[in-house]
Design a protein around this motif. Structure first.
Motif, PDB file in Angstrom:
ATOM      1  N   ASP A 274      38.875  51.559  29.701  1.00  0.00           N
ATOM      2  CA  ASP A 274      37.940  52.269  28.860  1.00  0.00           C
ATOM      3  C   ASP A 274      37.915  51.102  26.933  1.00  0.00           C
ATOM      4  O   ASP A 274      37.190  50.833  26.058  1.00  0.00           O
ATOM      5  N   VAL A 275      39.019  50.227  26.924  1.00  0.00           N
ATOM      6  CA  VAL A 275      38.952  49.227  25.684  1.00  0.00           C
ATOM      7  C   VAL A 275      39.495  48.216  26.412  1.00  0.00           C
ATOM      8  O   VAL A 275      39.483  47.328  25.255  1.00  0.00           O
ATOM      9  N   THR A 276      39.293  47.502  27.168  1.00  0.00           N
ATOM     10  CA  THR A 276      39.350  45.929  27.513  1.00  0.00           C
ATOM     11  C   THR A 276      38.065  45.767  28.531  1.00  0.00           C
ATOM     12  O   THR A 276      37.585  46.348  29.385  1.00  0.00           O
ATOM     13  N   TRP A 277      37.975  43.969  28.096  1.00  0.00           N
ATOM     14  CA  TRP A 277      36.548  43.766  29.219  1.00  0.00           C
ATOM     15  C   TRP A 277      37.036  42.188  29.193  1.00  0.00           C
ATOM     16  O   TRP A 277      38.057  41.617  28.511  1.00  0.00           O
ATOM     17  N   GLY A 278      37.405  42.200  30.132  1.00  0.00           N
ATOM     18  CA  GLY A 278      38.274  40.746  30.745  1.00  0.00           C
ATOM     19  C   GLY A 278      39.461  41.327  30.715  1.00  0.00           C
ATOM     20  O   GLY A 278      39.772  41.982  31.269  1.00  0.00           O
ATOM     21  N   ASP A 279      40.209  40.064  29.909  1.00  0.00           N
ATOM     22  CA  ASP A 279      41.472  39.941  29.784  1.00  0.00           C
ATOM     23  C   ASP A 279      41.804  40.515  28.796  1.00  0.00           C
ATOM     24  O   ASP A 279      43.016  39.930  28.199  1.00  0.00           O
ATOM     25  N   THR A 280      41.332  40.718  27.727  1.00  0.00           N
ATOM     26  CA  THR A 280      41.351  41.279  26.571  1.00  0.00           C
ATOM     27  C   THR A 280      40.739  42.635  25.618  1.00  0.00           C
ATOM     28  O   THR A 280      40.414  43.344  26.582  1.00  0.00           O
ATOM     29  N   VAL A 281      42.235  42.789  25.284  1.00  0.00           N
ATOM     30  CA  VAL A 281      41.345  44.548  24.441  1.00  0.00           C
ATOM     31  C   VAL A 281      41.010  44.784  23.305  1.00  0.00           C
ATOM     32  O   VAL A 281      41.239  43.672  22.571  1.00  0.00           O
TER      33      VAL A 281
ATOM     34  N   THR B  22      38.281  55.839  37.151  1.00  0.00           N
ATOM     35  CA  THR B  22      38.350  55.108  36.281  1.00  0.00           C
ATOM     36  C   THR B  22      36.885  55.634  35.552  1.00  0.00           C
ATOM     37  O   THR B  22      35.880  56.569  35.630  1.00  0.00           O
ATOM     38  N   PRO B  23      37.077  54.522  34.874  1.00  0.00           N
ATOM     39  CA  PRO B  23      35.543  55.223  33.678  1.00  0.00           C
ATOM     40  C   PRO B  23      34.436  53.810  34.323  1.00  0.00           C
ATOM     41  O   PRO B  23      35.101  53.087  35.242  1.00  0.00           O
TER      42      PRO B  23
ATOM     43  N   ALA C 198      34.621  51.260  24.879  1.00  0.00           N
ATOM     44  CA  ALA C 198      35.321  49.701  23.568  1.00  0.00           C
ATOM     45  C   ALA C 198      34.988  48.280  24.707  1.00  0.00           C
ATOM     46  O   ALA C 198      34.326  47.717  23.950  1.00  0.00           O
ATOM     47  N   PHE C 199      34.905  49.336  25.785  1.00  0.00           N
ATOM     48  CA  PHE C 199      34.688  47.878  26.917  1.00  0.00           C
ATOM     49  C   PHE C 199      33.220  47.344  26.333  1.00  0.00           C
ATOM     50  O   PHE C 199      32.465  46.189  27.211  1.00  0.00           O
TER      51      PHE C 199
END
Length: 414
Positions: free
Chosen positions: A133-140, A369-370, A101-102
């Protein structure tokens, strides 16, 4: 009940009012329509899509949601990102996608799911790497589906002689003790994922992501150079097989299973293979060595997640399906029958994992970590080329990673 329509009206008084209410109710019932039929597009890796646990979830979901037909398509995992991108560009985004997802979020192809996490899920119940793996920046942007981590699998006889290596220096000593009669202790292929695991063990990192999603490439960091120099040194000194025209990494499990190597760095999928295909091969598992003084070395995380394609017109149904495929029962079913490890520590002990491996993977998952660099294809390609150049002896680690850093930065500017 899903799809049920209810209405409210002010109370009416008397027989006439009651008749009027009855008439209104009849009219309302006559005008009530069944929920709109929905075809939910789901794209998964082909080695997941045709498994009994996934198909069971599809059947239960369709039974619970009669207006929804799940169109489940399996593709090689390497092709999924391209299909997602094409669907978004066409204006008909795939509803549920099995990927990272990231990485999809970094390309603007995943729906934010902060509302789902605020209402239905708790990030503290998941392994830290699973949330990365599902987070980018501060958003899920997704929900973790499965997880794994790279750890060491060691020849039990050599462990009895020299002990379990806990630092890179001890890994080299282990390799020297194991490399006898012309055999080599390790098989090191040009795998960016495995190399990233060693980089993490040395305390390195190849990209850092800020809260706003912007990236800082750190490919040429000193710790990264030391990690690749270490691996290249094992190959140069005859302690490890290196990459060839036919990638030796393809044969890593076979070489270890036949007793021709004594160290394997991989995940639980390969320990399962060893126990089934090479049942007489005695081995010990251990967390990655640490070059930083920490008790457990860093490592590369494996696994995947589910996301909703950005712009999906079936967002709620997609979220409901994701929750169905990741609930505790489904997670344990996938773990026990397919070897897919659950992403929550509380479920790991119930996953049916061999006790020999359970403690190791549970400990390793706390530091794994991914590889976030895959969100940037040009930079990832530059890193993969650098790994191949170093392990094949064509360049020094400092030179190859320096070039990769330049290429990554140039691609970022463009």
């Amino acid at each position: 009940m899903r799809g049920r329509i209810t209405s409210r009206m002010p109370p009416l008084v008397g027989v006439g009012a009651a008749l009027a209410a009855f008439a209104l109710l009849g009219t309302g019932c006559a005008g009530t329509e069944d929920p709109e039929p929905i075809v939910l597009q789901v794209l998964m890796a082909d080695d997941w899509a045709d498994t009994r646990p996934v198909l069971d979830v599809v059947r239960r979901f369709e039974a619970d949601n009669p207006n929804v037909t799940v169109s489940l398509v399996g593709r090689p995992f390497s092709q999924i990102d391209g299909e997602l991108a094409a669907s978004v560009a066409s204006g008909d985004p795939i509803d549920v996608v099995h990927s990272h997802a990231f990485a999809a979020a970094a390309r603007g192809q995943a729906e934010p799911l902060d509302d789902l996490w605020a209402e239905r899920l708790d990030a503290e119940e998941f392994f830290p790497g699973a949330m990365q793996d599902v987070t980018w920046g501060d958003t899920v942007y997704g929900v973790p589906l499965d997880i794994n981590a790279m750890f060491m699998v060691l020849d039990a006889e050599v462990v009895e002689r020299v002990g379990v290596p806990r630092t890179p220096e001890e890994v080299r000593a282990f390799a020297e003790a194991a490399s006898t009669d012309g055999e080599r202790a390790l098989s090191i292929g040009a795998s960016a994922w495995q190399t990233y695991g060693w980089i993490k063990a040395f305390g390195g990192e190849i990209v850092e992501i800020d809260d706003d999603g912007s990236a800082r490439f750190t490919l040429a960091r000193e710790e990264n150079v030391r990690a690749l120099d270490f691996l290249a040194g094992l190959i140069a000194d005859g302690l490890a097989h290196g990459p060839t025209t036919r990638n030796v990494a393809d044969d890593q499990v076979g070489l270890f299973g036949l007793g021709r190597t004594s160290v394997l760095t991989s995940g639980t999928w390969d320990t399962t293979t060893l126990q089934t295909v090479y049942p007489d091969r005695a081995f010990v598992t251990a967390t990655m060595p640490s070059a930083t003084g920490d008790p457990i070395g860093g490592s590369a995380m494996g696994g995947s997640s589910l996301l909703v394609g950005v712009g999906s017109t079936n967002r709620q149904e997609a979220v409901d399906f994701i929750l169905a495929l990741t609930d505790d029962d489904a997670a344990l079913d996938l773990a026990r029958t397919e070897g897919r490890l659950p992403t929550q520590p509380a479920l790991l002990e119930q996953a049916g994992l061999d006790p020999v491996v359970l403690d190791t993977v549970a400990a390793q998952l706390t530091t794994a970590t991914p590889q976030l660099l895959i969100a940037f294809p040009e930079a990832q390609d530059a890193f993969a080329d650098a790994v191949d150049d170093v392990l094949s002896g064509r360049m020094s680690a400092a030179e190859a990673l320096g070039i990769a850093q330049q290429l990554a930065e140039q691609a970022q500017v463009q």
